[in-house]
Structure formats: C-alpha cells, structure tokens
Design a protein around this motif. Structure first.
Motif, short mmCIF file in Angstrom:
data_model
loop_
_atom_site.label_atom_id
_atom_site.label_comp_id
_atom_site.label_asym_id
_atom_site.label_seq_id
_atom_site.Cartn_x
_atom_site.Cartn_y
_atom_site.Cartn_z
N LEU A 28 0.82 -1.21 0.00
CA LEU A 28 0.00 0.00 0.00
C LEU A 28 0.85 1.26 0.00
O LEU A 28 0.53 2.24 -0.68
N VAL A 29 1.94 1.25 0.75
CA VAL A 29 2.84 2.40 0.78
C VAL A 29 3.48 2.59 -0.59
O VAL A 29 3.58 3.71 -1.11
N MET A 30 3.90 1.49 -1.20
CA MET A 30 4.49 1.57 -2.53
C MET A 30 3.47 2.09 -3.55
O MET A 30 3.79 2.93 -4.39
N ASP A 37 -1.66 8.87 -4.10
CA ASP A 37 -2.80 8.82 -3.18
C ASP A 37 -2.30 8.45 -1.78
O ASP A 37 -2.14 7.28 -1.46
N PHE A 38 -2.05 9.48 -0.99
CA PHE A 38 -1.52 9.27 0.36
C PHE A 38 -2.59 9.38 1.44
O PHE A 38 -2.28 9.70 2.59
N ASN A 39 -3.84 9.13 1.10
CA ASN A 39 -4.92 9.17 2.08
C ASN A 39 -4.53 8.29 3.26
O ASN A 39 -4.17 7.12 3.09
N VAL A 40 -4.62 8.83 4.47
CA VAL A 40 -4.12 8.14 5.66
C VAL A 40 -4.85 6.84 5.98
O VAL A 40 -4.29 5.97 6.66
N ILE A 41 -6.05 6.65 5.47
CA ILE A 41 -6.76 5.38 5.74
C ILE A 41 -6.08 4.20 5.08
O ILE A 41 -6.37 3.05 5.41
N ASN A 44 -2.46 4.36 7.97
CA ASN A 44 -2.47 4.67 9.39
C ASN A 44 -3.67 4.00 10.07
O ASN A 44 -4.81 4.42 9.89
N GLU A 45 -3.37 2.97 10.85
CA GLU A 45 -4.42 2.18 11.50
C GLU A 45 -5.27 3.03 12.45
O GLU A 45 -6.50 2.90 12.48
N ARG A 46 -4.64 3.90 13.21
CA ARG A 46 -5.37 4.74 14.18
C ARG A 46 -6.41 5.61 13.47
O ARG A 46 -7.57 5.66 13.88
N ILE A 47 -6.01 6.24 12.39
CA ILE A 47 -6.93 7.11 11.65
C ILE A 47 -8.02 6.28 10.97
O ILE A 47 -9.21 6.63 11.00
N ALA A 48 -7.64 5.16 10.37
CA ALA A 48 -8.62 4.30 9.70
C ALA A 48 -9.71 3.88 10.69
O ALA A 48 -10.91 3.97 10.38
N LYS A 49 -9.32 3.46 11.87
CA LYS A 49 -10.29 3.03 12.87
C LYS A 49 -11.11 4.21 13.40
O LYS A 49 -12.29 4.05 13.71
N SER A 50 -10.51 5.38 13.47
CA SER A 50 -11.23 6.55 13.99
C SER A 50 -12.36 6.99 13.05
O SER A 50 -13.30 7.66 13.49
#
Length: 142
Positions: A28-30, A37-41, A44-50
């Motif tokens: 996903l990072v690659m 497309d650097f959308n944090v979901i 970033n697990e914390r943001i995705a869950k939030s």
C-alpha cells in the motif's frame, strides 16, 4: 509472462483459474508513492479506525489494478485490455501482520465479440467479502 492466449482457443463459458494476489502494508505504501494517493486510511491504523473502518484498507484503484493484472497475465499481453470497469463492493482490509490480506481473483470468458475480442467477467474476493462487482474486461487476444 504466460503464453499468449489465442482467440480461436477460447470459448464462451471457459473459466480462468483463480489466482491469489497478496497485499501487505508495504504494498500500500508503494502504491501510494506510485499513485500519489496518500490518504491516511491506506497506511495509518489509528486514523482508519477513527473513521469507522476495521483497519487500514487497500486503495480501490490498487484492488482494481489486481484485476487488470489478472487479465493481462492470462492473456499473455500487457496491452490486451481495451476496456475495463468495476464497481467497488467492499474494502480490502489489510492487517499489520505477516499475512496481510489476499485478493483472490477468478474469471470466465463471458462472450466472444469478434475481431479477436472477448469479454471476461471477474470475481474478486478478500476473505469472504466480494471486493469488486460488475467487473468486466474487453480483451483483444492474439
């Protein structure tokens, strides 16, 4: 690359065997770097869950690209796909562990169109969830 599939060698209703496409957080990072497309979901697990997601999810276009890869690998020609469309029906959840996720894609030659073109219908699953629906590719074969 696999051998080139010839139009005369396929029939409507012919199944294309399923293949697994592993998805890791690194994938996903690659993809984010390649697509912009650097959308944090997507990392970033914390943001995705939030925002109510179960975990980090794969980019929809990443998932769609695996379907395209499935078809071009089958056809034996990276330029064989002349039309391709999907609907995103569920996210691919990518846990942060050694296994990550797997997208399993299979297909069937739905119709022969002439001019060496066929319609391939795809099924794509991650676990028990169908992640692409109405996935169809028009493919020009040798």
């Amino acid at each position: 690359m696999t051998a080139t599939v010839k139009y005369d060698e396929v029939e409507a209703g012919q199944e294309i065997p399923a293949r697994d496409f592993p998805v890791s957080r690194l994938s996903l990072v690659m993809y984010a770097g390649a697509s912009g497309d650097f959308n944090v979901i997507h990392w970033n697990e914390r943001i995705a869950k939030s925002v109510g997601l179960p975990d980090v999810i794969a980019h929809g276009m990443f998932t769609m690209a695996q379907g395209g890869r499935f078809v071009t690998d089958w056809a034996g020609d990276p330029g064989a796909v002349v039309d391709y469309g999907v609907r995103f029906s569920a996210p691919v959840v990518v846990p942060d562990d050694d296994q990550g996720a797997v997208i399993t894609i299979s297909g069937v030659v739905e119709e022969k169109l002439g001019d060496n073109k066929v319609v391939v219908a795809l099924k794509a699953y991650s676990g028990d969830s169908r992640v692409l629906s109405k996935a169809r590719a028009v493919v020009k074969l040798a």
